[in-house]
Motif scaffolding. Structure first.
Motif, mmCIF file in Angstrom:
data_model
loop_
_atom_site.group_PDB
_atom_site.id
_atom_site.type_symbol
_atom_site.label_atom_id
_atom_site.label_comp_id
_atom_site.label_asym_id
_atom_site.label_seq_id
_atom_site.Cartn_x
_atom_site.Cartn_y
_atom_site.Cartn_z
ATOM 1 N N ILE A 166 1.172 -1.310 -0.120
ATOM 2 C CA ILE A 166 -0.227 0.553 -0.146
ATOM 3 C C ILE A 166 1.221 1.054 0.690
ATOM 4 C CG2 ILE A 166 -1.465 1.424 1.455
ATOM 5 C CD1 ILE A 166 -2.801 -1.775 2.266
ATOM 6 N N ALA A 167 1.845 1.163 0.768
ATOM 7 C CA ALA A 167 2.831 2.579 0.867
ATOM 8 C C ALA A 167 3.566 2.389 -0.074
ATOM 9 C CB ALA A 167 3.642 2.476 2.113
ATOM 10 N N GLY A 168 3.895 1.308 -0.756
ATOM 11 C CA GLY A 168 4.544 0.977 -1.884
ATOM 12 C C GLY A 168 6.057 1.476 -2.022
ATOM 13 N N ARG A 169 6.560 0.699 -0.401
ATOM 14 C CA ARG A 169 8.049 1.068 0.412
ATOM 15 C C ARG A 169 8.401 0.396 1.357
ATOM 16 N NH1 ARG A 169 8.578 7.695 2.118
ATOM 17 N NH2 ARG A 169 10.499 6.653 3.341
ATOM 18 N N ARG A 170 9.647 0.775 1.790
ATOM 19 C CA ARG A 170 9.504 -0.170 3.130
ATOM 20 C C ARG A 170 9.065 1.072 4.097
ATOM 21 N NH1 ARG A 170 13.120 1.539 6.891
ATOM 22 N NH2 ARG A 170 14.061 -0.493 8.301
#
Length: 743
Positions: free
Chosen positions: A542-546
């Protein structure tokens, strides 16, 4: 004897003197017989010389017991906690004792001799016996009656001049009250010889009856008449789990080979559950209904699940008298389930799968060995180790972790079971999608967990728990049994844009720290919990990142018992994420929860799962209060970018009869944050109110044991503004029942 009158003697015939002599002899014989019977009765009242059992050890000590009562007019009441001071008149040694709540005291052993006894209690005049004699091998029983006293001081007889008379010291106060005494011997023979010659004793076989198997004692035939009722002795039968059943651990399983401390316990359970519900279901594209424009279709569903669970438990010990020395347990479970829905694309991603799914699965839910490592004291404190597939619940209400998984676990207790502890390492197995049972495929997820319980923490009856856990869920790609992608969750940036790269797996590294409590403080029952989660998700879709994780859970329940009703109020909170694209994830999620809180299975929100349309995740999973937006509870991964929730609950439990129990429950539900929902659904504004969830049900057990349990109920959810923004305003419902039979 009175002489016979002369007139009467003259009127008697000539044979009368002989008749009179016979009558006199008869009367004399009756008198002699009456005197002999009186002497015999007198002798029977005199104490006979008792006989000691052969080879019985002599008692050389003495004992003192009895009761302390109030000597007031009317019924004599026990004097609780009376203080007793016993002084040996020879050695001048003094010892203090006290009576229990019923005024009863027992002092043993005592050296034979002469003693002085003083009995004191608040509100009573002291009582003193200057000398009592205790003989060896004798119990002296005293019934002491104390006289009430309004004040412990002795006041002056001159009330106008109290300074002229000083209160007398306590030692000079005359003893008041009365007592009775009874004496009897511990050993039966006053002429006991301490070391008798062996040849003077009978053979041991004539005195003792050797029983090779103490569990196989034959009971007498007690039920002689065909009358209803309960009986002391009942004949054992293999199908009766309550009366000396060898299959239920009442007797050693094979004493001839395994000896008399190895038991076997077989538990067989059948659980039949039915659930008819209406939940939001998307109307997927299908040529069967061309031109249909309704986004949400018919959400009615029916689910039937039949499980058979068998547990084979072999253990060594003293039955349930103390912790077992070793144990081996194997528990297979069989599930047969059927799902009927009204829309396509529910039972599988392919619409050609239809609207019905019948599935079966066999899982191994328990398979472990257990060994007690050490006994820590006479109170049966111990430390044991258990290795294999085993059941574990991390806390009181199942907020963090409840499952049956392979593990190595060290557990035990301290300080007479006031402290209990667990330290465990879990290596997970994959779950079957439709039954939730274990499969035989290894999942790359490990959990390390430790907890400690402290009983009577500041308040008697209140237990506190501290928990620490570490969840390591490695990056993997996994499709469930129905063909849906569950790891990683099919939402957001789940697919790598490079050609042929496929889904982007990600790993979870999160630690949990918890403080919980359960019990009662005086009349108020209290349950509370707080968890802090910290760690990282290497690539949240959902965040598209760590993201780094910083989230919280809090819950509290207060209840009060009045007669046959328990009134409950509770609240439940998990933090939500306000910035779904940021690098900090603040939505709380558990490892694998199974919440028994805020209504439990009688709550619609807790019982049912909601598929989040336009994505491949569920808003909530069955058996959880947290809107975590996981793809699957058992096979998916924890998601810390979620809206969170606030719940307020009121309910009551009713003990209608000893066999019938009722439940009523109302929940007000609200999203803590809605930004993550807006991001997934591409909606500009989603309000916070979920709605009102209310349910009721009953549990009935025809026998008072838990061998037959019937459960039924209904739950509904009236949508609020936020729920309408996502799913519409149609009221949702669930009708459910279950029948559980246990041997």
């Amino acid at each position: 004897m009175q002489p016979i009158p002369r007139r009467l003697s003259r009127s008697l015939p000539g044979s009368c003197p002989r008749l009179l002599l016979c009558l006199f002899a008869l009367i004399s014989s009756h008198a002699a017989y009456a005197i002999a019977k009186a002497q015999e009765a007198q002798q029977s009242r005199e104490p006979e010389i008792p006989f000691r059992l052969p080879r019985q050890q002599a008692m050389t000590n003495a004992a003192l017991d009895g009761a302390v009562r109030s000597g007031a007019a009317g019924p004599q009441l026990p004097v609780a906690g009376a203080s007793l001071t016993l002084q040996n008149l020879s050695s001048k040694a003094t010892a203090n004792y006290s009576a229990n709540g019923e005024g009863i005291f027992r002092i043993f052993p005592l050296a034979p001799g002469e003693y002085a006894l003083r009995v004191e209690a608040d509100g009573y005049a002291p009582f003193r016996l200057e000398k009592i004699t205790l003989h060896a091998n004798q119990v002296l029983t005293l019934e002491v009656s104390l006289l009430a006293q309004p004040s412990s001081e002795v006041h002056s007889r001159l009330p106008r001049l109290p300074e002229l008379a000083t209160p007398l010291p306590a030692e000079t106060v005359a003893s008041s009250g009365n007592y009775r005494e009874f004496r009897h011997r511990l050993d039966s023979d006053p002429n006991y010889v301490l070391n008798p010659l062996p040849e003077s004793l009978p053979p041991a076989a004539d005195v003792f009856a050797t029983v090779p198997d103490r569990w196989a004692l034959q009971q007498p035939e007690y039920r002689r008449y065909a009358a209803p009722g309960e009986y002391v002795y009942t004949r054992p039968r293999w199908y009766d789990p309550f009366n000396r059943n060898r299959l239920k651990g009442d007797e050693p399983i094979w004493p001839e080979v395994l000896r008399q401390q190895v038991f076997f316990d077989l538990t067989a359970a059948s659980d039949t559950s039915f659930d008819a519900r209406r939940v939001p279901s998307p109307s997927n594209v299908s040529s069967a209904n061309p031109g249909s424009s309704t986004f949400f279709g018919r959400g009615e569903q029916e689910f039937v699940d039949q499980t058979f669970r068998f547990s084979f438990d072999l253990f060594h010990g003293d039955a349930s008298f103390k912790p077992v020395d070793w144990r081996i347990r194997i528990t297979p479970e069989i599930s047969l389930n059927d799902l009927n829905v009204r829309e396509l694309g529910i039972v599988g991603p392919d619409v050609r799968s239809g609207t019905n799914r019948l599935d079966s699965h066999i899982g191994l839910q328990e398979a472990f060995g257990e060994v007690k490592l050490h006994d820590l004291g006479s109170s049966y404190d111990f430390v044991s180790v258990r290795a294999g597939i085993q059941q574990f619940n991390a806390d009181f209400r199942g907020f963090l972790f409840v499952d049956e998984q392979p593990a190595v676990r060290i557990f035990g207790d301290l300080h007479s079971d006031k402290i209990e502890y667990n330290a465990a390492y879990f290596q997970f197995l994959e779950k079957n999608t439709n039954s939730g049972l274990n499969s035989f495929e290894r999942r790359h997820q490990q959990v390390v967990l430790g907890n400690v319980y402290l009983q009577d923490f500041f308040f008697p009856g209140y237990t506190v728990e501290f928990v620490g856990a570490w969840n390591k869920d490695d990056a993997t790609v996994h499709y469930d049994e129905n063909g849906f992608l569950v790891r990683p969750a099919p939402v957001g940036n789940v697919i790598n844009q490079n050609p042929g790269a496929g889904p982007i797996p990600h790993g979870i590294r999160v630690g949990y720290f918890g403080w919980l409590g359960s019990g009662h403080i005086r009349r108020i029952n209290l349950t509370h919990a707080f968890y802090q989660a910290v760690g990282e998700d290497t690539f949240n879709p959902i965040a598209g990142r760590r993201v780094t994780v910083n989230a919280q859970l809090a819950a509290a329940e207060l209840s009060y018992d009045r007669d046959w009703i328990r009134y409950r109020v509770s609240t439940f909170y998990t933090s939500g994420d306000a910035n779904p694209r940021g690098g900090r994830a603040r939505g709380f999620d558990s490892i694998l929860d199974l919440d028994s809180f805020a209504g439990g299975l009688f709550s619609f929100w807790n019982r049912e799962g909601f598929r989040l349309t336009g994505s491949g995740v569920l808003l909530t999973t069955p058996g959880s209060l947290i809107p975590s937006m996981r793809s699957s509870k058992d096979e998916g991964q924890a998601n810390f970018v979620n809206p969170g929730i606030f719940l307020a609950n009121a309910g009551a439990d009713f003990d209608i009869t000893a066999k019938l129990k009722g439940f009523a429950n109302v929940n007000f539900l609200r999203f803590e944050r809605t930004e993550s929902l807006e991001n997934i659904l591409f909606q500009a504004s989603i309000r916070h109110t979920i709605g009102v969830d209310y349910g009721a049900g009953v549990t009935y057990r025809p026998p008072l044991a838990e061998n037959i349990v019937l459960t039924g109920g209904a739950a509904m959810l009236t949508p609020g503004d936020g729920f309408r923004d996502i799913y519409g305003g149609k009221t949702l419902f669930s009708l459910f029942s279950s029948v559980k039979l246990t041997f």
